[in-house]
Write an enzyme that holds these catalytic residues in place. Structure first.
Site, PDB file in Angstrom:
ATOM      1  N   SER A   9     -21.467  83.735  95.472  1.00 29.19           N
ATOM      2  CA  SER A   9     -21.673  83.879  94.032  1.00 29.19           C
ATOM      3  C   SER A   9     -22.035  82.497  93.512  1.00 29.19           C
ATOM      4  CB  SER A   9     -20.418  84.434  93.353  1.00 29.19           C
ATOM      5  OG  SER A   9     -19.285  83.665  93.695  1.00 29.19           O
ATOM      6  N   GLU A  11     -22.432  79.778  90.018  1.00 29.72           N
ATOM      7  CA  GLU A  11     -22.021  79.493  88.632  1.00 29.72           C
ATOM      8  C   GLU A  11     -23.060  78.613  87.939  1.00 29.72           C
ATOM      9  OE1 GLU A  11     -17.836  78.612  87.998  1.00 29.72           O
ATOM     10  OE2 GLU A  11     -18.459  76.913  86.765  1.00 29.72           O
ATOM     11  N   ASP A 103      -9.349  73.653  78.643  1.00 29.73           N
ATOM     12  CA  ASP A 103      -8.592  72.398  78.499  1.00 29.73           C
ATOM     13  C   ASP A 103      -8.014  72.289  77.099  1.00 29.73           C
ATOM     14  OD1 ASP A 103      -8.987  71.492  81.064  1.00 29.73           O
ATOM     15  OD2 ASP A 103     -10.917  70.564  80.560  1.00 29.73           O
ATOM     16  N   PHE A 209     -14.513  63.028  87.652  1.00 33.37           N
ATOM     17  CA  PHE A 209     -14.105  64.387  87.336  1.00 33.37           C
ATOM     18  C   PHE A 209     -12.983  64.838  88.274  1.00 33.37           C
ATOM     19  CE2 PHE A 209     -15.167  69.088  87.174  1.00 33.37           C
ATOM     20  CZ  PHE A 209     -14.599  69.256  85.926  1.00 33.37           C
ATOM     21  N   HIS A 259     -18.018  80.596  96.317  1.00 33.35           N
ATOM     22  CA  HIS A 259     -18.534  80.490  94.952  1.00 33.35           C
ATOM     23  C   HIS A 259     -19.109  79.085  94.795  1.00 33.35           C
ATOM     24  CE1 HIS A 259     -18.718  81.439  90.640  1.00 33.35           C
ATOM     25  NE2 HIS A 259     -18.248  80.230  90.406  1.00 33.35           N
TER      26      HIS A 259
HETATM   27  P1  FAD Z   1      -4.023  78.498  83.099  1.00 34.23           P
HETATM   28  O1  FAD Z   1      -4.097  79.365  84.288  1.00 34.23           O
HETATM   29  O2  FAD Z   1      -3.603  79.104  81.814  1.00 34.23           O
HETATM   30  O3  FAD Z   1      -3.030  77.284  83.464  1.00 34.23           O
HETATM   31  C1  FAD Z   1      -2.957  76.135  82.666  1.00 34.23           C
HETATM   32  C2  FAD Z   1      -1.560  75.528  82.811  1.00 34.23           C
HETATM   33  O4  FAD Z   1      -0.602  76.370  82.190  1.00 34.23           O
HETATM   34  C3  FAD Z   1      -1.123  75.386  84.255  1.00 34.23           C
HETATM   35  O5  FAD Z   1      -0.294  74.257  84.361  1.00 34.23           O
HETATM   36  C4  FAD Z   1      -0.330  76.658  84.507  1.00 34.23           C
HETATM   37  O6  FAD Z   1       0.626  76.494  85.543  1.00 34.23           O
HETATM   38  C5  FAD Z   1       0.348  76.866  83.150  1.00 34.23           C
HETATM   39  N1  FAD Z   1       0.546  78.291  82.837  1.00 34.23           N
HETATM   40  C6  FAD Z   1      -0.388  79.283  82.895  1.00 34.23           C
HETATM   41  N2  FAD Z   1       0.150  80.446  82.493  1.00 34.23           N
HETATM   42  C7  FAD Z   1       1.431  80.203  82.189  1.00 34.23           C
HETATM   43  C8  FAD Z   1       2.482  81.010  81.708  1.00 34.23           C
HETATM   44  N3  FAD Z   1       2.301  82.316  81.469  1.00 34.23           N
HETATM   45  N4  FAD Z   1       3.700  80.427  81.488  1.00 34.23           N
HETATM   46  C9  FAD Z   1       3.878  79.115  81.715  1.00 34.23           C
HETATM   47  N5  FAD Z   1       2.900  78.292  82.177  1.00 34.23           N
HETATM   48  C10 FAD Z   1       1.683  78.824  82.410  1.00 34.23           C
HETATM   49  N6  FAD Z   1     -13.240  75.386  81.562  1.00 34.23           N
HETATM   50  C11 FAD Z   1     -14.046  75.655  80.494  1.00 34.23           C
HETATM   51  O7  FAD Z   1     -13.875  75.056  79.434  1.00 34.23           O
HETATM   52  N7  FAD Z   1     -15.033  76.591  80.586  1.00 34.23           N
HETATM   53  C12 FAD Z   1     -15.262  77.299  81.720  1.00 34.23           C
HETATM   54  O8  FAD Z   1     -16.161  78.138  81.763  1.00 34.23           O
HETATM   55  C13 FAD Z   1     -14.439  77.038  82.871  1.00 34.23           C
HETATM   56  N8  FAD Z   1     -14.586  77.709  84.037  1.00 34.23           N
HETATM   57  C14 FAD Z   1     -13.741  77.478  85.090  1.00 34.23           C
HETATM   58  C15 FAD Z   1     -13.865  78.248  86.254  1.00 34.23           C
HETATM   59  C16 FAD Z   1     -13.013  78.051  87.335  1.00 34.23           C
HETATM   60  C17 FAD Z   1     -13.189  78.890  88.580  1.00 34.23           C
HETATM   61  C18 FAD Z   1     -12.002  77.049  87.262  1.00 34.23           C
HETATM   62  C19 FAD Z   1     -11.091  76.810  88.435  1.00 34.23           C
HETATM   63  C20 FAD Z   1     -11.854  76.293  86.105  1.00 34.23           C
HETATM   64  C21 FAD Z   1     -12.706  76.506  85.001  1.00 34.23           C
HETATM   65  N9  FAD Z   1     -12.579  75.775  83.804  1.00 34.23           N
HETATM   66  C22 FAD Z   1     -13.408  76.043  82.744  1.00 34.23           C
HETATM   67  C23 FAD Z   1     -11.560  74.728  83.694  1.00 34.23           C
HETATM   68  C24 FAD Z   1     -10.257  75.271  83.079  1.00 34.23           C
HETATM   69  O9  FAD Z   1     -10.514  75.751  81.770  1.00 34.23           O
HETATM   70  C25 FAD Z   1      -9.235  74.131  83.013  1.00 34.23           C
HETATM   71  O10 FAD Z   1      -8.831  73.776  84.311  1.00 34.23           O
HETATM   72  C26 FAD Z   1      -8.049  74.403  82.097  1.00 34.23           C
HETATM   73  O11 FAD Z   1      -7.318  73.183  81.930  1.00 34.23           O
HETATM   74  C27 FAD Z   1      -7.073  75.446  82.626  1.00 34.23           C
HETATM   75  O12 FAD Z   1      -7.516  76.726  82.447  1.00 34.23           O
HETATM   76  P2  FAD Z   1      -6.866  77.914  83.322  1.00 34.23           P
HETATM   77  O13 FAD Z   1      -7.346  79.208  82.871  1.00 34.23           O
HETATM   78  O14 FAD Z   1      -7.038  77.586  84.737  1.00 34.23           O
HETATM   79  O15 FAD Z   1      -5.357  77.704  82.854  1.00 34.23           O
END
Ligand code: FAD
Length: 284
Positions: A9, A11, A103, A209, A259
């Site tokens: 896939s 991105e 973020d 990064f 990916h």
């Molecule tokens: P989460 O999974 O929500 O985690 C963030 C933090 O909160 C972690 O420390 C986790 O342990 C904690 N946490 C999560 N859920 C809970 C809970 N229920 N209770 C307590 N703690 C919790 N960024 C962009 O801006 N745009 C994009 O399109 C984008 N695409 C991405 C695609 C991939 C495949 C990856 C790996 C990253 C991408 N990112 C993107 C980066 C991402 O947004 C950042 O890494 C961001 O800081 C975390 O998002 P997340 O959804 O991984 O966070």
């Protein structure tokens, strides 16, 4: 060369101007014949690329035979905003969402956010429509997490809420990926955790990064780019070799899905796919 079937896939991120739009389509068209499982489009932090992401995802759906997946971040968004986006995707036939937190802004911008974590977004989306939900995973631990145990707990929560697939943050040392998968299996995590592959073309920028994302870049790899600052062609050859080597090791460990973070350039991903045996249908 191993002959087992590899699935890929790709991105992309939404283009910022007219010139970039044209180049992006050339790159998408180059990768389309490889028949990727899906092609995903990123979403700028806090919704900064909202319109561009939506437009691109819809255009991909309309103009190609590709299956688009829309990234969606929830931090700094209200329920109304996310509901509008989710409904719009659903009626446009976009049924695959990469659900993320995004973020957390470093400055205090006082923007209302109804969501704290990706888990909040997943449960909200699942209540609205039957989306296919893909999520993030961090083999080297997300900078906001305290431990690897937290990574597994969060991933399990995401699965319980309906996520069916995870894509990892990019990494360079495959041992982190394998260790993460071993730990996941031990904890009963069964969904596919697809390695995110970043072909490096700009070493300095990637080092910066990677540091921010907690991703270790081996010295050996940094050395491979030494002396190539003004030699883009050789940098590309080195990048393809490194990424292929990484994929080859992953294949040896049983990985079949990849990916690619294309950074909107098809050439490297295309070359790596070619070596991995993923070729345009007519070439088979
Ligand atoms: P989460 O999974 O929500 O985690 C963030 C933090 O909160 C972690 O420390 C986790 O342990 C904690 N946490 C999560 N859920 C809970 C809970 N229920 N209770 C307590 N703690 C919790 N960024 C962009 O801006 N745009 C994009 O399109 C984008 N695409 C991405 C695609 C991939 C495949 C990856 C790996 C990253 C991408 N990112 C993107 C980066 C991402 O947004 C950042 O890494 C961001 O800081 C975390 O998002 P997340 O959804 O991984 O966070």
């Amino acid at each position: 060369m191993k002959q087992q079937k590899v699935n890929v896939s790709f991105e992309f991120f939404p283009p910022k101007n007219e010139g970039a739009i044209c180049s992006l389509w050339n790159n998408i068209n180059r990768l389309e014949p490889l028949k990727p499982r899906f092609i995903s489009v990123t979403y700028g932090a806090g919704g900064s690329t909202r319109e561009n992401t939506h437009d691109l995802v819809k255009q991909i759906k309309k103009k190609t035979n590709l299956q688009p997946a829309a990234h969606l971040t929830c931090i700094n968004s209200t329920k109304e905003e996310i509901e509008f986006i989710a409904n719009d995707y659903w009626i446009s036939g976009i049924k695959h969402i990469v659900a993320l937190r995004g973020d957390v802004p470093t400055h205090n911008n006082n923007v209302k956010s109804d969501f704290k974590y990706a888990t909040d977004l997943i449960s909200f989306l699942r209540k609205k429509h039957d989306f296919e939900i893909t999520v993030s995973a961090y083999p080297e631990i997300h900078p906001d997490s305290n431990s690897i145990e937290q990574e597994y707990d969060v991933l399990k929560k995401k699965i319980d809420l309906g996520a069916t697939k995870a894509i990892t943050q990019f990494f360079f040392d495959v041992e982190y990926y394998f260790k993460f998968i071993d730990g996941a299996i031990k904890r009963g995590i069964k969904i596919p955790i697809i390695p995110g592959i970043l072909p490096v073309t700009n070493c300095e920028r990637t080092i910066e990064f990677a540091k921010k994302m907690n991703c270790k870049m081996p010295i050996k790899l940094k050395n491979m780019f030494k002396g190539l600052d003004s030699d883009q062609e050789t940098r590309k050859l080195v990048a393809a070799t490194i990424a292929y080597d990484q994929c080859d090791k992953l294949i040896s460990g049983g990985v079949k899905d990849f990916h690619f973070y294309t950074l909107n350039r098809a050439d490297l991903s295309f070359a790596i796919c070619h070596i991995l045996g993923v070729k345009p249908k007519a070439d088979k």
